[in-house]
Design an enzyme around this catalytic site. Sequence first.
Site, PDB file in Angstrom:
ATOM      1  N   GLY A  47      35.055  50.352  43.148  1.00 15.40           N
ATOM      2  CA  GLY A  47      36.045  50.519  42.090  1.00 15.40           C
ATOM      3  C   GLY A  47      35.467  50.655  40.703  1.00 15.40           C
ATOM      4  O   GLY A  47      34.256  50.742  40.502  1.00 15.40           O
TER       5      GLY A  47
ATOM      6  N   VAL B  59      36.654  49.591  36.387  1.00 15.07           N
ATOM      7  CA  VAL B  59      36.705  48.385  35.564  1.00 15.07           C
ATOM      8  C   VAL B  59      38.010  47.637  35.818  1.00 15.07           C
ATOM      9  O   VAL B  59      39.067  48.250  36.001  1.00 15.07           O
ATOM     10  CB  VAL B  59      36.558  48.725  34.066  1.00 15.07           C
ATOM     11  CG1 VAL B  59      37.683  49.638  33.587  1.00 15.07           C
ATOM     12  CG2 VAL B  59      36.518  47.454  33.215  1.00 15.07           C
TER      13      VAL B  59
ATOM     14  N   HIS C 220      39.867  40.083  34.743  1.00 17.56           N
ATOM     15  CA  HIS C 220      40.239  38.803  35.335  1.00 17.56           C
ATOM     16  C   HIS C 220      40.545  37.829  34.213  1.00 17.56           C
ATOM     17  O   HIS C 220      39.928  37.890  33.135  1.00 17.56           O
ATOM     18  CB  HIS C 220      39.110  38.232  36.193  1.00 17.56           C
ATOM     19  CG  HIS C 220      38.742  39.076  37.361  1.00 17.56           C
ATOM     20  ND1 HIS C 220      39.670  39.542  38.261  1.00 17.56           N
ATOM     21  CD2 HIS C 220      37.537  39.538  37.786  1.00 17.56           C
ATOM     22  CE1 HIS C 220      39.058  40.246  39.200  1.00 17.56           C
ATOM     23  NE2 HIS C 220      37.767  40.270  38.927  1.00 17.56           N
TER      24      HIS C 220
ATOM     25  N   ILE D 117      42.205  45.636  44.150  1.00 11.29           N
ATOM     26  CA  ILE D 117      41.383  45.424  45.339  1.00 11.29           C
ATOM     27  C   ILE D 117      40.017  46.036  45.068  1.00 11.29           C
ATOM     28  O   ILE D 117      39.925  47.203  44.689  1.00 11.29           O
ATOM     29  CB  ILE D 117      41.985  46.082  46.598  1.00 11.29           C
ATOM     30  CG1 ILE D 117      43.450  45.674  46.808  1.00 11.29           C
ATOM     31  CG2 ILE D 117      41.133  45.769  47.823  1.00 11.29           C
ATOM     32  CD1 ILE D 117      43.658  44.272  47.245  1.00 11.29           C
TER      33      ILE D 117
ATOM     34  N   CYS E  76      41.032  50.016  36.314  1.00  9.06           N
ATOM     35  CA  CYS E  76      40.537  50.776  37.470  1.00  9.06           C
ATOM     36  C   CYS E  76      40.373  52.262  37.151  1.00  9.06           C
ATOM     37  O   CYS E  76      40.355  53.101  38.059  1.00  9.06           O
ATOM     38  CB  CYS E  76      41.431  50.568  38.686  1.00  9.06           C
ATOM     39  SG  CYS E  76      41.495  48.842  39.210  1.00  9.06           S
TER      40      CYS E  76
END
Length: 357
Positions: free
Chosen positions: A78, A80, A83, A150, A180
């Site tokens: 994936g 970036v 979190h 994911i 992402c």
Amino acid sequence: MNTITVYRLGRVEYEDGLALMHLFSESRRQGLSGDVLLLLEHPPILTLGRAAKRENIVASDAQLAKEGAEVFETNRGGDVTYHGPGQLVGYPIFLLPEDRRDVRRYVRDVERSVMQVLAQWGITAGPIPKWPGVWIGAEGAPDARKIAAIGVHLSRWLTTHGFALNVNTNLDHFQLIVPCGIREAGVTSMQRELGRALPMAEVEEAIANSFCTVFDSERVDAPPPMRTVSIAVVKGRGPEARVLLVRRRPERGGFWQVLTGRLEAGESPAQAAARELEEETGLRVPLVDLDYRHAFALGEALPPQLVEENGFAVHVPPDADVRLGAEHDAFEWVDVPTALERLPFQGLRETVKRATA
């Protein structure tokens, strides 16, 4: 029947999370432990997958510093992603059996585990074939929005990394990036979809059960971790602040640290911190609870020894007299940048940052 041991860890500093993944994956590879599912929250952090483009971080270095967001490169798939607090991160560390050794099936099973949990709260979500993750809304719809990222890594059918489900996440932080690498769609959270915050413990419980169901495994809850405290002793304020660093004796590692210690039977974290402070320095001063609790692995043991640590601060007068205990052979009062440079562990650095803020 296969078992999955579930670890509910609370806050984990990102680099400590990477260390946990490495140790648990090595332990699984060597047959010293079984499959595990790590459930945790990270502080604000941006991670770059193998396909990441740096231009998908749209925030300046100054903006990232203001938000306290660091940047890490990883070996997951994936682009970036972000979190942060309120986001449930799951790291399944599974050695896939022969009948499940299909990368696409594994990703679908992770997605399905998350989708089943969302359905329990009345949220209909699913995959969008051209984009990774779990989505609300159809492909091409103007309101399509990602609710879970994911990003996985498999090596000889041993899985690491995993998913990040937005539960009560501050969605403003996604403005720091192009999530992402997808510019055509937005992000959402369970809180936004439902109009209320959710107890994270309830979502963790549902995720643990869903993974065990999807992966045909029996659930085992991990034993309680060892409990410890860290204490930053500080004198002065602002630029004049000085932090007490103590050096462990060579047979105990020989590194510099703030005060640390284990809880004894029947002690609260505050009681343990007060005892350690007096035993290791001779000081008896009121403690400040920093409201900082985090988990990490102690050393390099396999299987990993999990620790849950509470951080405290002590502010002492300029003439405070330090009398070292038996565990340490030297001490120094250093400025905050020097303390942060010398301390070997992220959790200790965070304790100092909070104590001197």
